[in-house]
Design a protein around this motif. Structure first.
Motif, mmCIF file in Angstrom:
data_model
loop_
_atom_site.group_PDB
_atom_site.id
_atom_site.type_symbol
_atom_site.label_atom_id
_atom_site.label_comp_id
_atom_site.label_asym_id
_atom_site.label_seq_id
_atom_site.Cartn_x
_atom_site.Cartn_y
_atom_site.Cartn_z
ATOM 1 N N ALA A 77 0.864 -1.278 0.134
ATOM 2 C CA ALA A 77 0.008 -0.090 -0.202
ATOM 3 C C ALA A 77 0.979 1.284 -0.010
ATOM 4 C CB ALA A 77 -0.935 0.103 1.202
ATOM 5 N N SER A 78 1.755 1.156 -0.605
ATOM 6 C CA SER A 78 2.808 2.367 -0.565
ATOM 7 C C SER A 78 2.566 3.448 -1.577
ATOM 8 C CB SER A 78 4.357 1.734 -0.964
ATOM 9 O OG SER A 78 4.397 1.391 -2.434
ATOM 10 N N GLY A 79 1.713 3.239 -2.408
ATOM 11 C CA GLY A 79 1.173 4.176 -3.430
ATOM 12 C C GLY A 79 2.286 4.064 -4.690
ATOM 13 N N ASP A 80 3.388 3.960 -4.388
ATOM 14 C CA ASP A 80 4.297 3.763 -5.642
ATOM 15 C C ASP A 80 4.436 2.513 -6.004
ATOM 16 O OD1 ASP A 80 4.971 6.680 -5.466
ATOM 17 O OD2 ASP A 80 6.020 6.447 -3.694
ATOM 18 N N GLY A 81 4.064 1.473 -5.453
ATOM 19 C CA GLY A 81 4.252 0.161 -5.811
ATOM 20 C C GLY A 81 5.653 -0.280 -5.624
ATOM 21 N N ASP A 82 6.107 -0.008 -4.553
ATOM 22 C CA ASP A 82 7.779 -0.147 -4.202
ATOM 23 C C ASP A 82 7.950 -1.762 -3.985
ATOM 24 O OD1 ASP A 82 8.449 2.493 -4.102
ATOM 25 O OD2 ASP A 82 8.009 2.629 -2.075
ATOM 26 N N LEU A 83 7.153 -2.237 -3.164
ATOM 27 C CA LEU A 83 7.261 -3.764 -3.111
ATOM 28 C C LEU A 83 7.100 -4.456 -4.218
ATOM 29 C CD1 LEU A 83 7.752 -5.722 -0.973
ATOM 30 C CD2 LEU A 83 5.473 -5.590 -0.190
ATOM 31 N N ALA A 84 6.276 -4.216 -4.934
ATOM 32 C CA ALA A 84 6.044 -4.967 -6.103
ATOM 33 C C ALA A 84 6.919 -4.675 -7.031
ATOM 34 C CB ALA A 84 4.575 -4.279 -6.936
ATOM 35 N N LEU A 122 -11.781 -7.544 -7.911
ATOM 36 C CA LEU A 122 -10.553 -8.076 -7.138
ATOM 37 C C LEU A 122 -9.291 -8.367 -7.873
ATOM 38 C CD1 LEU A 122 -9.808 -9.275 -4.535
ATOM 39 C CD2 LEU A 122 -10.729 -11.468 -5.309
ATOM 40 N N ARG A 123 -9.428 -8.598 -8.982
ATOM 41 C CA ARG A 123 -8.112 -9.127 -9.870
ATOM 42 C C ARG A 123 -7.479 -7.719 -10.078
ATOM 43 N NH1 ARG A 123 -11.560 -11.149 -14.826
ATOM 44 N NH2 ARG A 123 -12.874 -9.696 -13.911
ATOM 45 N N MET A 124 -7.787 -6.448 -9.941
ATOM 46 C CA MET A 124 -6.912 -5.530 -10.277
ATOM 47 C C MET A 124 -6.091 -5.252 -8.935
ATOM 48 S SD MET A 124 -9.343 -2.028 -9.211
ATOM 49 C CE MET A 124 -8.327 -1.046 -9.463
ATOM 50 N N ILE A 125 -6.041 -5.870 -7.817
ATOM 51 C CA ILE A 125 -5.070 -5.796 -6.742
ATOM 52 C C ILE A 125 -4.398 -6.951 -6.632
ATOM 53 C CG2 ILE A 125 -6.815 -4.349 -5.472
ATOM 54 C CD1 ILE A 125 -7.290 -6.639 -3.690
ATOM 55 N N MET A 126 -4.481 -8.005 -7.846
ATOM 56 C CA MET A 126 -3.540 -9.152 -7.925
ATOM 57 C C MET A 126 -2.228 -9.047 -8.783
ATOM 58 S SD MET A 126 -4.934 -11.212 -5.847
ATOM 59 C CE MET A 126 -6.752 -11.782 -4.978
ATOM 60 N N PRO A 127 -1.085 -8.908 -8.474
ATOM 61 C CA PRO A 127 -0.074 -8.378 -9.266
ATOM 62 C C PRO A 127 0.258 -9.876 -10.076
ATOM 63 C CG PRO A 127 0.828 -8.556 -7.235
ATOM 64 C CD PRO A 127 -0.801 -8.429 -7.190
ATOM 65 N N GLY A 128 1.084 -9.881 -11.081
ATOM 66 C CA GLY A 128 1.548 -11.044 -11.809
ATOM 67 C C GLY A 128 2.709 -11.540 -11.167
ATOM 68 N N VAL A 129 3.360 -12.717 -11.521
ATOM 69 C CA VAL A 129 4.620 -13.140 -10.928
ATOM 70 C C VAL A 129 4.847 -13.556 -9.484
ATOM 71 C CG1 VAL A 129 6.840 -12.921 -11.114
ATOM 72 C CG2 VAL A 129 5.495 -12.035 -12.919
ATOM 73 N N VAL A 130 4.284 -12.702 -8.658
ATOM 74 C CA VAL A 130 4.609 -12.707 -7.384
ATOM 75 C C VAL A 130 3.363 -13.596 -6.575
ATOM 76 C CG1 VAL A 130 5.424 -11.832 -5.192
ATOM 77 C CG2 VAL A 130 6.306 -10.837 -7.378
ATOM 78 N N ASP A 131 3.559 -14.600 -5.873
ATOM 79 C CA ASP A 131 2.470 -15.346 -5.435
ATOM 80 C C ASP A 131 1.725 -14.571 -4.026
ATOM 81 O OD1 ASP A 131 1.835 -17.239 -6.973
ATOM 82 O OD2 ASP A 131 3.174 -18.851 -6.076
ATOM 83 N N ASN A 132 2.609 -14.110 -3.175
ATOM 84 C CA ASN A 132 2.197 -13.949 -2.036
ATOM 85 C C ASN A 132 2.065 -12.318 -1.755
ATOM 86 O OD1 ASN A 132 4.879 -13.624 -1.905
ATOM 87 N ND2 ASN A 132 5.183 -14.105 0.477
ATOM 88 N N LEU A 133 1.639 -11.622 -2.936
ATOM 89 C CA LEU A 133 1.543 -10.237 -2.743
ATOM 90 C C LEU A 133 0.292 -9.867 -3.321
ATOM 91 C CD1 LEU A 133 2.982 -7.487 -2.488
ATOM 92 C CD2 LEU A 133 3.948 -7.745 -4.947
ATOM 93 N N LEU A 134 -0.333 -8.716 -2.404
ATOM 94 C CA LEU A 134 -1.447 -7.801 -3.050
ATOM 95 C C LEU A 134 -1.042 -6.473 -3.033
ATOM 96 C CD1 LEU A 134 -3.389 -10.074 -0.580
ATOM 97 C CD2 LEU A 134 -4.560 -9.598 -2.811
ATOM 98 N N VAL A 135 -1.756 -5.818 -3.979
ATOM 99 C CA VAL A 135 -1.489 -4.260 -4.023
ATOM 100 C C VAL A 135 -2.879 -3.731 -3.818
ATOM 101 C CG1 VAL A 135 -0.704 -2.525 -5.312
ATOM 102 C CG2 VAL A 135 0.585 -4.821 -5.523
ATOM 103 N N ALA A 136 -2.684 -2.654 -2.988
ATOM 104 C CA ALA A 136 -3.905 -1.840 -2.978
ATOM 105 C C ALA A 136 -3.660 -0.271 -2.781
ATOM 106 C CB ALA A 136 -4.565 -1.902 -1.387
ATOM 107 N N GLY A 137 -4.479 0.380 -3.619
ATOM 108 C CA GLY A 137 -4.298 2.191 -3.449
ATOM 109 C C GLY A 137 -3.845 2.495 -5.100
ATOM 110 N N ARG A 138 -3.215 3.563 -5.135
ATOM 111 C CA ARG A 138 -3.204 4.196 -6.539
ATOM 112 C C ARG A 138 -2.104 3.459 -7.345
ATOM 113 N NH1 ARG A 138 1.724 6.904 -6.178
ATOM 114 N NH2 ARG A 138 2.226 8.061 -4.334
ATOM 115 N N CYS A 139 -1.569 2.368 -6.676
ATOM 116 C CA CYS A 139 -0.544 1.712 -7.586
ATOM 117 C C CYS A 139 -1.146 0.308 -8.094
ATOM 118 C CB CYS A 139 0.768 1.421 -6.879
ATOM 119 S SG CYS A 139 0.776 0.726 -5.028
#
Length: 353
Positions: A68-75, A264-281
Motif C-alpha cells: 500500500a506504498s502508493g508507489d508500488g515499491d514492494l511490487a 478483485l483482480r486489479m489488486i492481484m499482481p502477476g509473477v509474485v505469489d504472496n503479494l497484493l497491491v492496494a491504492g493508487r499503484c
C-alpha cells in the motif's frame, strides 16, 4: 480534522491487535528460492521486506504482503510487472489557511476563476488553473489544492525520484506563498487570512501502476463498468492533472448510474505469489487511475486486500487462488457495498478474455 483522524486511526488499528512499526523505511526484498509455488505456476514469493530504521537494519517476514506504498515499491522490487508514464499526473502540495471571514467569503469556491483572471492582468502568475478551495469544519479555516509541481522541462515530478521530490518540496512552498498573496489581495473575506499549515510532504497522484489480471481503464470509469468479482465501487470521474490545469470528464449521468465497480483482480499482481497491491499503484491505466486513485476507491481496495490476505492464509493458497465469492461474502458481512442494486441504471459490462 486531521488531529482527530490521527488519534482515531491509532485507536482503530491498535484495537484490532495490530503491531505498528513507524520510522521504518522499506528499501528492498528478499525473495524465496525459485521453484514451485503455492500458486502452482512457478511464480516466486517474497520471503522478507528489508527496512532501515533508527534501530538499525531489519527484515520483516510474513506469509502474505500487501503493498500500500502508493508507489508500488514492494511490487517493483519483487519483480511484479508495472507501468510508469510516459506521462504522469502532476503532484500538488496542499495547505490550509485560517482567519477567513466566512460571511464575506460566501461561496468563494465559485468565484476563484474570475478572480485569478483579474490577478493575472495585474501581473500574478499561477502554476495551475481550476483551484479547489473549500471551507473546513472549523469556522474561518479553508483548505487549498491549487499548486502544480513540475520539473524544469515542464514534465510532472516523479514521486519515485528523490531529487525531483526534494526540488518539488521547495517549489510547492514557494507557490503557496505566492497564492497567499493573491488570496489576500483579490479574494473577499481573505484579506486577513494567514497560512495555517503546509502539508508535511508533496501529494503524489501517480507513479508506478502494477499490471494485474485486469487493468481498470477510462472506458470502465466512464461506462460505469460492472465486474463479477466486484469488491466495491468508485464514484469519482476522470480527473486529469495536465500541464497548467485540471480536466474532469464525467460519465453520462442521464443514462448511467454514476459509479463503476472495482474488480478483485486489479489488486492481484502477476509473477509474485504472496503479494497484493492496494491504492493508487493498483492495476489501472493512466486515465483509469486518475479516477480510482482517490480515497474512496483506495479504502475499497485496502479492505479487500486485507480480507484476501487473511483468506489466503486460512485456505493455504496464494491470494490469486482465493475464490472471489468468499472475499465478497466477507465484505458483505463487514458492511461493504459492492455496487449490486436491483434498480441500477444501464451499465457497461466489461468482457474479459
Amino acid at each position: 480534522d486531521n488531529a482527530a483522524l490521527k488519534v482515531a486511526s491509532d485507536q482503530l488499528v491498535l484495537g484490532h491487535g495490530v503491531q505498528l512499526l513507524f520510522h521504518a523505511q522499506a528499501v528492498g526484498v528478499r525473495m524465496d528460492d525459485p521453484g514451485p509455488s503455492a500458486g502452482g505456476d512457478g511464480a516466486r514469493g517474497i520471503e522478507a521486506l528489508l527496512v532501515e530504521t533508527r534501530s538499525g537494519r531489519g527484515a520483516i517476514r510474513a506469509e502474505v504482503f500487501i503493498d500500500a506504498s502508493g508507489d508500488g515499491d514492494l511490487a517493483a522490487w519483487s519483480g511484479a510487472p508495472f507501468e510508469k508514464g510516459p506521462q504522469l499526473l502532476y503532484p500538488s502540495t496542499m495547505f490550509r489557511v485560517n482567519g477567513v471571514d466566512a460571511a464575506r467569503a460566501g461561496e468563494a469556491w465559485n468565484r476563484f476563476g474570475p478572480l485569478m483572471d483579474e490577478a493575472e492582468r495585474q501581473g500574478h502568475r499561477f502554476a495551475r488553473r481550476t483551484p479547489i478551495i473549500r471551507p473546513q469544519k472549523h469556522t474561518g479555516e479553508w483548505r487549498a489544492n491549487v499548486t502544480q509541481l513540475a520539473n524544469a522541462d515542464g514534465s510532472a515530478v516523479d514521486g519515485t525520484d528523490a531529487w525531483q521530490l526534494s526540488a518539488a518540496e521547495v517549489d510547492g512552498r514557494r507557490q503557496i506563498v505566492e497564492f497567499m498573496h493573491f488570496l489576500r489581495g483579490f479574494a473577499p473575506g481573505f484579506e486577513n487570512a494567514y497560512l495555517l499549515e503546509i502539508a508535511p510532504q508533496v501529494g503524489i497522484r501517480e507513479t508506478r501502476r502494477i499490471v494485474g489480471e485486469v487493468v481498470l481503464t477510462a472506458d470502465d470509469v466512464l461506462g460505469c463498468a460492472s465486474f463479477d468479482d466486484s469488491i466495491g465501487v468508485n464514484g469519482w470521474p476522470i480527473e486529469a492533472h495536465v500541464a497548467g490545469d485540471v480536466q474532469f470528464t464525467f460519465p453520462d449521468l442521464d443514462r448511467l448510474r454514476g459509479y463503476n465497480q472495482l474488480p478483485l483482480r486489479m489488486i492481484m499482481p502477476g509473477v509474485v505469489d504472496n503479494l497484493l497491491v492496494a491504492g493508487r499503484c493498483a492495476s489501472m491505466s493512466h486515465d483509469g487511475q486518475s479516477a480510482a486513485r482517490v480515497t474512496g476507491a483506495c479504502l475499497v481496495m485496502g479492505e479487500a486486500a486485507g480480507i484476501a490476505a487473511a483468506l489466503s492464509r486460512s485456505l493455504g493458497c496464494a491470494p490469486r487462488q482465493v475464490p472471489a465469492g468468499q472475499v465478497q461474502r466477507e465484505l458483505d458481512a463487514q458492511g461493504a457495498w459492492l455496487g449490486r442494486h436491483p434498480d441500477e441504471l444501464q451499465r457497461f459490462d466489461r468482457k474479459d478474455s
